[in-house]
Structure formats: structure tokens, C-alpha cells
Design a protein around this motif. Sequence first.
Motif, PDB file in Angstrom:
ATOM      1  N   GLN A  50       0.829  -1.210   0.000  1.00  0.00           N
ATOM      2  CA  GLN A  50       0.000   0.000   0.000  1.00  0.00           C
ATOM      3  C   GLN A  50       0.863   1.258   0.000  1.00  0.00           C
ATOM      4  O   GLN A  50       0.517   2.255  -0.638  1.00  0.00           O
ATOM      5  CB  GLN A  50      -0.947  -0.009   1.210  1.00  0.00           C
ATOM      6  N   ALA A  51       1.983   1.217   0.703  1.00  0.00           N
ATOM      7  CA  ALA A  51       2.877   2.369   0.725  1.00  0.00           C
ATOM      8  C   ALA A  51       3.394   2.671  -0.680  1.00  0.00           C
ATOM      9  O   ALA A  51       3.481   3.835  -1.086  1.00  0.00           O
ATOM     10  CB  ALA A  51       4.052   2.114   1.680  1.00  0.00           C
ATOM     11  N   VAL A  52       3.711   1.625  -1.419  1.00  0.00           N
ATOM     12  CA  VAL A  52       4.175   1.812  -2.800  1.00  0.00           C
ATOM     13  C   VAL A  52       3.063   2.415  -3.654  1.00  0.00           C
ATOM     14  O   VAL A  52       3.301   3.316  -4.464  1.00  0.00           O
ATOM     15  CB  VAL A  52       4.678   0.470  -3.388  1.00  0.00           C
ATOM     16  N   VAL A  53       1.845   1.910  -3.463  1.00  0.00           N
ATOM     17  CA  VAL A  53       0.704   2.476  -4.197  1.00  0.00           C
ATOM     18  C   VAL A  53       0.557   3.965  -3.880  1.00  0.00           C
ATOM     19  O   VAL A  53       0.370   4.795  -4.772  1.00  0.00           O
ATOM     20  CB  VAL A  53      -0.602   1.734  -3.858  1.00  0.00           C
ATOM     21  N   PHE A  54       0.636   4.319  -2.594  1.00  0.00           N
ATOM     22  CA  PHE A  54       0.563   5.727  -2.195  1.00  0.00           C
ATOM     23  C   PHE A  54       1.641   6.531  -2.922  1.00  0.00           C
ATOM     24  O   PHE A  54       1.385   7.599  -3.473  1.00  0.00           O
ATOM     25  CB  PHE A  54       0.775   5.878  -0.688  1.00  0.00           C
ATOM     26  N   ALA A  55       2.864   6.002  -2.900  1.00  0.00           N
ATOM     27  CA  ALA A  55       3.987   6.747  -3.476  1.00  0.00           C
ATOM     28  C   ALA A  55       3.777   6.978  -4.974  1.00  0.00           C
ATOM     29  O   ALA A  55       3.986   8.092  -5.475  1.00  0.00           O
ATOM     30  CB  ALA A  55       5.293   6.002  -3.218  1.00  0.00           C
ATOM     31  N   ILE A  56       3.363   5.932  -5.672  1.00  0.00           N
ATOM     32  CA  ILE A  56       3.130   6.070  -7.108  1.00  0.00           C
ATOM     33  C   ILE A  56       2.022   7.090  -7.369  1.00  0.00           C
ATOM     34  O   ILE A  56       2.116   7.918  -8.278  1.00  0.00           O
ATOM     35  CB  ILE A  56       2.749   4.711  -7.738  1.00  0.00           C
ATOM     36  N   THR A  57       0.972   7.044  -6.552  1.00  0.00           N
ATOM     37  CA  THR A  57      -0.170   7.927  -6.782  1.00  0.00           C
ATOM     38  C   THR A  57       0.161   9.374  -6.453  1.00  0.00           C
ATOM     39  O   THR A  57      -0.349  10.296  -7.094  1.00  0.00           O
ATOM     40  CB  THR A  57      -1.377   7.452  -5.948  1.00  0.00           C
ATOM     41  N   VAL A  58       1.025   9.586  -5.466  1.00  0.00           N
ATOM     42  CA  VAL A  58       1.454  10.952  -5.167  1.00  0.00           C
ATOM     43  C   VAL A  58       2.176  11.531  -6.383  1.00  0.00           C
ATOM     44  O   VAL A  58       1.951  12.668  -6.792  1.00  0.00           O
ATOM     45  CB  VAL A  58       2.398  10.990  -3.950  1.00  0.00           C
ATOM     46  N   VAL A  59       3.040  10.735  -6.980  1.00  0.00           N
ATOM     47  CA  VAL A  59       3.834  11.223  -8.100  1.00  0.00           C
ATOM     48  C   VAL A  59       3.003  11.336  -9.380  1.00  0.00           C
ATOM     49  O   VAL A  59       3.052  12.337 -10.088  1.00  0.00           O
ATOM     50  CB  VAL A  59       5.047  10.283  -8.324  1.00  0.00           C
ATOM     51  N   ALA A  60       2.216  10.298  -9.672  1.00  0.00           N
ATOM     52  CA  ALA A  60       1.506  10.264 -10.952  1.00  0.00           C
ATOM     53  C   ALA A  60       0.156  10.971 -10.908  1.00  0.00           C
ATOM     54  O   ALA A  60      -0.433  11.245 -11.945  1.00  0.00           O
ATOM     55  CB  ALA A  60       1.305   8.814 -11.387  1.00  0.00           C
ATOM     56  N   GLY A  61      -0.345  11.257  -9.686  1.00  0.00           N
ATOM     57  CA  GLY A  61      -1.671  11.856  -9.586  1.00  0.00           C
ATOM     58  C   GLY A  61      -2.725  10.780  -9.435  1.00  0.00           C
ATOM     59  O   GLY A  61      -2.554   9.656  -9.903  1.00  0.00           O
ATOM     60  N   PRO A  62      -3.858  11.120  -8.792  1.00  0.00           N
ATOM     61  CA  PRO A  62      -4.879  10.104  -8.482  1.00  0.00           C
ATOM     62  C   PRO A  62      -5.440   9.408  -9.723  1.00  0.00           C
ATOM     63  O   PRO A  62      -5.794   8.232  -9.663  1.00  0.00           O
ATOM     64  CB  PRO A  62      -5.972  10.912  -7.783  1.00  0.00           C
ATOM     65  N   ALA A  63      -5.525  10.107 -10.833  1.00  0.00           N
ATOM     66  CA  ALA A  63      -6.118   9.481 -12.017  1.00  0.00           C
ATOM     67  C   ALA A  63      -5.209   8.409 -12.590  1.00  0.00           C
ATOM     68  O   ALA A  63      -5.680   7.405 -13.125  1.00  0.00           O
ATOM     69  CB  ALA A  63      -6.416  10.536 -13.066  1.00  0.00           C
ATOM     70  N   LYS A  64      -3.906   8.619 -12.474  1.00  0.00           N
ATOM     71  CA  LYS A  64      -2.969   7.686 -13.114  1.00  0.00           C
ATOM     72  C   LYS A  64      -2.363   6.691 -12.136  1.00  0.00           C
ATOM     73  O   LYS A  64      -1.575   5.846 -12.511  1.00  0.00           O
ATOM     74  CB  LYS A  64      -1.843   8.469 -13.802  1.00  0.00           C
ATOM     75  N   GLY A  65      -2.706   6.807 -10.845  1.00  0.00           N
ATOM     76  CA  GLY A  65      -2.196   5.846  -9.877  1.00  0.00           C
ATOM     77  C   GLY A  65      -2.835   4.486 -10.091  1.00  0.00           C
ATOM     78  O   GLY A  65      -3.793   4.346 -10.855  1.00  0.00           O
ATOM     79  N   PRO A  66      -2.321   3.462  -9.431  1.00  0.00           N
ATOM     80  CA  PRO A  66      -2.805   2.089  -9.653  1.00  0.00           C
ATOM     81  C   PRO A  66      -4.309   1.923  -9.458  1.00  0.00           C
ATOM     82  O   PRO A  66      -4.989   1.326 -10.295  1.00  0.00           O
ATOM     83  CB  PRO A  66      -2.026   1.267  -8.624  1.00  0.00           C
ATOM     84  N   TYR A  67      -4.849   2.439  -8.352  1.00  0.00           N
ATOM     85  CA  TYR A  67      -6.283   2.261  -8.110  1.00  0.00           C
ATOM     86  C   TYR A  67      -7.107   3.106  -9.073  1.00  0.00           C
ATOM     87  O   TYR A  67      -8.195   2.710  -9.502  1.00  0.00           O
ATOM     88  CB  TYR A  67      -6.635   2.609  -6.663  1.00  0.00           C
ATOM     89  N   GLY A  68      -6.595   4.277  -9.415  1.00  0.00           N
ATOM     90  CA  GLY A  68      -7.280   5.113 -10.397  1.00  0.00           C
ATOM     91  C   GLY A  68      -7.339   4.417 -11.742  1.00  0.00           C
ATOM     92  O   GLY A  68      -8.334   4.502 -12.470  1.00  0.00           O
ATOM     93  N   TRP A  69      -6.286   3.706 -12.050  1.00  0.00           N
ATOM     94  CA  TRP A  69      -6.224   2.958 -13.301  1.00  0.00           C
ATOM     95  C   TRP A  69      -7.279   1.859 -13.323  1.00  0.00           C
ATOM     96  O   TRP A  69      -7.998   1.676 -14.304  1.00  0.00           O
ATOM     97  CB  TRP A  69      -4.809   2.381 -13.455  1.00  0.00           C
ATOM     98  N   ILE A  70      -7.382   1.125 -12.220  1.00  0.00           N
ATOM     99  CA  ILE A  70      -8.405   0.075 -12.105  1.00  0.00           C
ATOM    100  C   ILE A  70      -9.794   0.681 -12.262  1.00  0.00           C
ATOM    101  O   ILE A  70     -10.657   0.141 -12.961  1.00  0.00           O
ATOM    102  CB  ILE A  70      -8.305  -0.662 -10.754  1.00  0.00           C
ATOM    103  N   PHE A  71     -10.007   1.831 -11.622  1.00  0.00           N
ATOM    104  CA  PHE A  71     -11.311   2.491 -11.716  1.00  0.00           C
ATOM    105  C   PHE A  71     -11.645   2.809 -13.166  1.00  0.00           C
ATOM    106  O   PHE A  71     -12.741   2.525 -13.653  1.00  0.00           O
ATOM    107  CB  PHE A  71     -11.307   3.773 -10.880  1.00  0.00           C
ATOM    108  N   ARG A  72     -10.668   3.373 -13.869  1.00  0.00           N
ATOM    109  CA  ARG A  72     -10.951   3.783 -15.231  1.00  0.00           C
ATOM    110  C   ARG A  72     -11.156   2.596 -16.150  1.00  0.00           C
ATOM    111  O   ARG A  72     -11.953   2.639 -17.083  1.00  0.00           O
ATOM    112  CB  ARG A  72      -9.830   4.679 -15.759  1.00  0.00           C
ATOM    113  N   ALA A  73     -10.452   1.508 -15.871  1.00  0.00           N
ATOM    114  CA  ALA A  73     -10.546   0.345 -16.752  1.00  0.00           C
ATOM    115  C   ALA A  73     -11.810  -0.463 -16.484  1.00  0.00           C
ATOM    116  O   ALA A  73     -12.460  -0.933 -17.415  1.00  0.00           O
ATOM    117  CB  ALA A  73      -9.310  -0.524 -16.582  1.00  0.00           C
ATOM    118  N   LEU A  74     -12.163  -0.628 -15.206  1.00  0.00           N
ATOM    119  CA  LEU A  74     -13.222  -1.574 -14.875  1.00  0.00           C
ATOM    120  C   LEU A  74     -14.536  -0.929 -14.451  1.00  0.00           C
ATOM    121  O   LEU A  74     -15.605  -1.441 -14.737  1.00  0.00           O
ATOM    122  CB  LEU A  74     -12.761  -2.500 -13.743  1.00  0.00           C
ATOM    123  N   VAL A  75     -14.453   0.189 -13.705  1.00  0.00           N
ATOM    124  CA  VAL A  75     -15.670   0.718 -13.087  1.00  0.00           C
ATOM    125  C   VAL A  75     -16.265   1.853 -13.904  1.00  0.00           C
ATOM    126  O   VAL A  75     -17.469   1.901 -14.155  1.00  0.00           O
ATOM    127  CB  VAL A  75     -15.383   1.211 -11.653  1.00  0.00           C
TER     128      VAL A  75
END
Lengths: 154, 145
Positions: A50-75
Motif C-alpha cells: 500500500q505504501a508503494v501504491v501511495f507513493a506512485i499515486t502521489v507522483v503520478a496523480g490520483p487518475a494515473k495511480g494504480p487504483y485510479g487505473w483500475i477504476f478507469r478500466a473496470l468501473v
Amino acid sequence: MSTETQPEGLSAQRAAGWIDQRGQRFAAAITTVVLAVALVLQNPWVLLFQAVVFAITVVAGPAKGPYGWIFRALVRPRLSVPHELEDPRPPRFAQLVGLIFSILGLIGFFSGVWVLGLVATGCAVVAALLNAVIGFCLGCELYLLGLRVLPSRS
Amino acid sequence: MWPGLIALLIAVLAAAAFALYRRRVDGRFRTTAAAVTAETSPAERLTEGDLGAPLGRSATVVQFSSEFCAPCRAAERVITDAVAGLDGVRYLDIDSETKLDLVRRLNILRTPTVVVTDDGGRIVARTAGVPTKQSLQAVLPAGAS
């Protein structure tokens, strides 16, 4: 409105990098589950994930972070078009807060100071849960308090 | 397993308690002492100089916003709708960052904070969070026109 550098209209918002608020709530829900698992199992590896996910999302922004990516692809394809988008900066700041809590939790777990691990991870769970359930924006709340503490520069 | 489970339970209860508290408090106007007494301190009144704009003829609704504030835009919509057609009521949206002295003086801790004054600038009601149209109209002078 005197606060205004806020883009009006969906296309202006999108161009400014504004995000779908439902993606943020979705990401917060996943985050809550992951952190809860880490907390209950006292498992530092899940927390590290989860810490890695946080770090990636801080840098890439919420839309491009891992969970944001899942949201855009699936939901997102299953949902209606949003009529309004949201400033990505507060959620981004919230990811940073989550990252800090996670790092403290990791320090606690890996160094054997279990109380630190539990409390820090617990705080992260509270923040993520509030965000997921009532859309509580920790960054928004802290921003004004932070401003008040600074000496007046206006 | 047990310490983690107990920690999770505490976390969930803490979050639930806070969420319930917010649900109760958000958008609910408190009428202030200034509504009742004649004397007001600087913390209980706003002047034209404070706001950089004239007060409303019968009331002024002042919203304190900030840049990192998603609910502030929702509040703006509700208030604009609520005061539409009420000519004597003026609505001002203030960027807290430009009025930090006012923020401190009025002890504003969150945005949006919505403050309602009478025609003399005395603060008669305030709330934090997004108000509802009815709750706002309930604290505006009746038949303000």
C-alpha cells in the motif's frame, strides 16, 4: 467567486487534470481494505504494498495511480458521465499523508515497535475509511489549519 | 492476530464516531449570542472594511472558502439558490487565504464556513460544512426583500 482559478465546465476541468470524484472514493475503499488486512494480520508486506501504491499515486496523480487505473478500466465504463470533476490536489495530498502514516507503520513493524506499527496503520485506516464512506477530505481540512498557523502574508 | 483486530475495531469505531458527529454538525446553523445581545465584540461582527464590500440591506451571507475545498463549490450553489430573489441579502464568497486575519478573529477552522450577519454586520448565525437551502433560509430575516 474570489477563489477563482477554478476551471468552469467539464472540458476545461478535464483539460486542467481534474478527476472523477467517484474514482477517488473507489480508490479509498480499496485502500481501506488493504490497510485493514495489513492491520489485522500485522503484516508489513501488505503495508509495504500500500505504501508503494501511495507513493506512485502521489507522483503520478490520483487518475494515473494504480487504483485510479483500475477504476478507469473496470468501473468507470459502467457509470454515467460525471457532471462535475474535482480538483486532484487535495486527494493527492491525502495520498502523501497516507504514505507518511504507512512509512511510520513500516518502521514500527520492521523494528519491532509494534505499537507504532498498529497506531500508524490504524490512523491510515481511519483516514481512508472516512474518505471512502463520507468523502472526508483530510487534505482540505488540514489546509486551512495550516494556513492559520503561518504568519499573515497578505 | 488479536492486537491487529482490536486496533482495527478501534479504528472503525473512531471513524464511525467522527462520521456521525460530522453528519450532525455539518451545515447546521447555530444562532450566536450576538443575535440576542446588543453588545458585540470584534469577533462577532463584520464590517464593510473587513469584507471589502458593502453589507446587505437586510442581511449578508459570507462564505469562507479556500483553494483546497471541494465542498465549497457545493455550498456556493446552495447559497446562490437560497438567496436568489432576496434583494436585501448580499452573498459574498471570500478566499480565506486573502483574509487570514479575519479567519483567525472569527476562529474559522474549516471551509466552507458560512456566516450570516444582520444589516449592521453583527453575526447572527454560522455553520461549517455545506448548508441546506432550508437551513439557510431559516436564519435569514423573514421576507427579506
